[in-house]
Design a protein around this motif. Structure first.
Motif, PDB file in Angstrom:
ATOM      1  N   ALA A  72      -1.577 -13.283   4.255  1.00  0.00           N
ATOM      2  CA  ALA A  72      -0.544 -14.237   3.852  1.00  0.00           C
ATOM      3  C   ALA A  72      -0.658 -14.564   2.360  1.00  0.00           C
ATOM      4  O   ALA A  72       0.353 -14.665   1.663  1.00  0.00           O
ATOM      5  CB  ALA A  72      -0.652 -15.520   4.674  1.00  0.00           C
ATOM      6  N   ARG A  73      -1.872 -14.702   1.853  1.00  0.00           N
ATOM      7  CA  ARG A  73      -2.047 -14.959   0.417  1.00  0.00           C
ATOM      8  C   ARG A  73      -1.555 -13.771  -0.406  1.00  0.00           C
ATOM      9  O   ARG A  73      -0.923 -13.940  -1.439  1.00  0.00           O
ATOM     10  CB  ARG A  73      -3.521 -15.220   0.107  1.00  0.00           C
ATOM     11  CG  ARG A  73      -3.981 -16.586   0.517  1.00  0.00           C
ATOM     12  CD  ARG A  73      -5.423 -16.783   0.142  1.00  0.00           C
ATOM     13  NE  ARG A  73      -5.899 -18.086   0.575  1.00  0.00           N
ATOM     14  CZ  ARG A  73      -7.159 -18.434   0.630  1.00  0.00           C
ATOM     15  NH1 ARG A  73      -8.085 -17.561   0.268  1.00  0.00           N
ATOM     16  NH2 ARG A  73      -7.499 -19.628   1.024  1.00  0.00           N
ATOM     17  N   PHE A  74      -1.885 -12.572   0.053  1.00  0.00           N
ATOM     18  CA  PHE A  74      -1.450 -11.375  -0.668  1.00  0.00           C
ATOM     19  C   PHE A  74       0.073 -11.288  -0.690  1.00  0.00           C
ATOM     20  O   PHE A  74       0.681 -11.000  -1.730  1.00  0.00           O
ATOM     21  CB  PHE A  74      -2.047 -10.124  -0.007  1.00  0.00           C
ATOM     22  CG  PHE A  74      -1.680  -8.860  -0.699  1.00  0.00           C
ATOM     23  CD1 PHE A  74      -2.241  -8.529  -1.917  1.00  0.00           C
ATOM     24  CD2 PHE A  74      -0.752  -7.992  -0.129  1.00  0.00           C
ATOM     25  CE1 PHE A  74      -1.901  -7.358  -2.554  1.00  0.00           C
ATOM     26  CE2 PHE A  74      -0.397  -6.827  -0.762  1.00  0.00           C
ATOM     27  CZ  PHE A  74      -0.977  -6.495  -1.984  1.00  0.00           C
ATOM     28  N   ALA A  75       0.699 -11.572   0.458  1.00  0.00           N
ATOM     29  CA  ALA A  75       2.163 -11.534   0.529  1.00  0.00           C
ATOM     30  C   ALA A  75       2.754 -12.627  -0.352  1.00  0.00           C
ATOM     31  O   ALA A  75       3.769 -12.403  -1.036  1.00  0.00           O
ATOM     32  CB  ALA A  75       2.629 -11.702   1.969  1.00  0.00           C
ATOM     33  N   SER A  76       2.144 -13.782  -0.386  1.00  0.00           N
ATOM     34  CA  SER A  76       2.633 -14.883  -1.218  1.00  0.00           C
ATOM     35  C   SER A  76       2.543 -14.518  -2.692  1.00  0.00           C
ATOM     36  O   SER A  76       3.473 -14.774  -3.466  1.00  0.00           O
ATOM     37  CB  SER A  76       1.804 -16.136  -0.933  1.00  0.00           C
ATOM     38  OG  SER A  76       2.144 -17.154  -1.829  1.00  0.00           O
ATOM     39  N   ARG A  77       1.469 -13.901  -3.103  1.00  0.00           N
ATOM     40  CA  ARG A  77       1.326 -13.476  -4.515  1.00  0.00           C
ATOM     41  C   ARG A  77       2.364 -12.423  -4.869  1.00  0.00           C
ATOM     42  O   ARG A  77       2.927 -12.432  -5.951  1.00  0.00           O
ATOM     43  CB  ARG A  77      -0.078 -12.934  -4.755  1.00  0.00           C
ATOM     44  CG  ARG A  77      -1.127 -14.000  -4.818  1.00  0.00           C
ATOM     45  CD  ARG A  77      -2.472 -13.412  -5.141  1.00  0.00           C
ATOM     46  NE  ARG A  77      -3.496 -14.440  -5.050  1.00  0.00           N
ATOM     47  CZ  ARG A  77      -4.773 -14.194  -4.949  1.00  0.00           C
ATOM     48  NH1 ARG A  77      -5.193 -12.935  -4.920  1.00  0.00           N
ATOM     49  NH2 ARG A  77      -5.638 -15.176  -4.878  1.00  0.00           N
ATOM     50  N   ALA A  78       2.607 -11.530  -3.918  1.00  0.00           N
ATOM     51  CA  ALA A  78       3.593 -10.486  -4.177  1.00  0.00           C
ATOM     52  C   ALA A  78       4.976 -11.098  -4.345  1.00  0.00           C
ATOM     53  O   ALA A  78       5.749 -10.706  -5.218  1.00  0.00           O
ATOM     54  CB  ALA A  78       3.593  -9.459  -3.049  1.00  0.00           C
ATOM     55  N   VAL A  79       5.301 -12.094  -3.524  1.00  0.00           N
ATOM     56  CA  VAL A  79       6.605 -12.738  -3.620  1.00  0.00           C
ATOM     57  C   VAL A  79       6.727 -13.482  -4.949  1.00  0.00           C
ATOM     58  O   VAL A  79       7.727 -13.370  -5.647  1.00  0.00           O
ATOM     59  CB  VAL A  79       6.815 -13.704  -2.427  1.00  0.00           C
ATOM     60  CG1 VAL A  79       8.020 -14.601  -2.662  1.00  0.00           C
ATOM     61  CG2 VAL A  79       6.996 -12.906  -1.141  1.00  0.00           C
ATOM     62  N   TRP A  80       5.717 -14.226  -5.323  1.00  0.00           N
ATOM     63  CA  TRP A  80       5.780 -14.994  -6.579  1.00  0.00           C
ATOM     64  C   TRP A  80       5.733 -14.081  -7.800  1.00  0.00           C
ATOM     65  O   TRP A  80       6.355 -14.380  -8.822  1.00  0.00           O
ATOM     66  CB  TRP A  80       4.652 -16.017  -6.642  1.00  0.00           C
ATOM     67  CG  TRP A  80       4.926 -17.196  -5.755  1.00  0.00           C
ATOM     68  CD1 TRP A  80       4.351 -17.477  -4.578  1.00  0.00           C
ATOM     69  CD2 TRP A  80       5.894 -18.206  -5.977  1.00  0.00           C
ATOM     70  NE1 TRP A  80       4.879 -18.615  -4.024  1.00  0.00           N
ATOM     71  CE2 TRP A  80       5.840 -19.091  -4.876  1.00  0.00           C
ATOM     72  CE3 TRP A  80       6.821 -18.459  -6.983  1.00  0.00           C
ATOM     73  CZ2 TRP A  80       6.661 -20.204  -4.756  1.00  0.00           C
ATOM     74  CZ3 TRP A  80       7.623 -19.588  -6.870  1.00  0.00           C
ATOM     75  CH2 TRP A  80       7.541 -20.435  -5.768  1.00  0.00           C
ATOM     76  N   ALA A  81       5.047 -12.962  -7.696  1.00  0.00           N
ATOM     77  CA  ALA A  81       5.034 -12.009  -8.811  1.00  0.00           C
ATOM     78  C   ALA A  81       6.423 -11.405  -8.969  1.00  0.00           C
ATOM     79  O   ALA A  81       6.908 -11.210 -10.089  1.00  0.00           O
ATOM     80  CB  ALA A  81       4.005 -10.917  -8.570  1.00  0.00           C
ATOM     81  N   GLY A  82       7.091 -11.125  -7.879  1.00  0.00           N
ATOM     82  CA  GLY A  82       8.452 -10.582  -7.938  1.00  0.00           C
ATOM     83  C   GLY A  82       9.428 -11.618  -8.462  1.00  0.00           C
ATOM     84  O   GLY A  82      10.365 -11.310  -9.190  1.00  0.00           O
ATOM     85  N   ALA A  83       9.210 -12.888  -8.120  1.00  0.00           N
ATOM     86  CA  ALA A  83      10.104 -13.952  -8.575  1.00  0.00           C
ATOM     87  C   ALA A  83       9.944 -14.187 -10.063  1.00  0.00           C
ATOM     88  O   ALA A  83      10.908 -14.515 -10.755  1.00  0.00           O
ATOM     89  CB  ALA A  83       9.816 -15.247  -7.809  1.00  0.00           C
ATOM     90  N   GLY A  84       8.778 -13.978 -10.587  1.00  0.00           N
ATOM     91  CA  GLY A  84       8.546 -14.177 -12.014  1.00  0.00           C
ATOM     92  C   GLY A  84       9.151 -13.069 -12.862  1.00  0.00           C
ATOM     93  O   GLY A  84       9.401 -13.244 -14.048  1.00  0.00           O
TER      94      GLY A  84
END
Length: 91
Positions: A72-84
């Motif tokens: 879940a942390r990895f997926a969250s980082r991926a989502v926030w990295a894509g949003a940035g």
């Protein structure tokens, strides 16, 4: 006078008999207490494998939770990295 001597001997005899009985009963109580300690230690030793199995089951459960948390942390980082990077998040 002879009755006093006989009475004294009887009292001394009762004293020795009661002292002997006290020591015999004390010895029996000590043996029983030592056996009870042995029984408790055996029960405790018998419970250790059950405790070990419980801990192993709990560790399996925790391992699964930690793996899901890491994913879940990895997926969250991926989502926030894509949003940035200018991507728009869909809801």
């Amino acid at each position: 006078m002879i009755y006093w001597l006989i009475g004294l001997l009887v009292l001394i005899g009762f004293y020795f008999i009661s002292t002997y009985n006290f020591f015999v009963s004390t010895k029996a109580r000590i043996k029983a207490a030592i056996q009870e300690i042995g029984n408790q230690l055996k029960r405790q030793a018998d419970l250790i494998p059950n405790l070990e199995n419980s801990v192993k089951g709990y560790l399996k459960h925790e391992k699964g939770i930690l793996e899901m948390l890491a994913d879940a942390r990895f997926a969250s980082r991926a989502v926030w990295a894509g949003a940035g990077s200018g991507m728009v998040l869909e809801q």
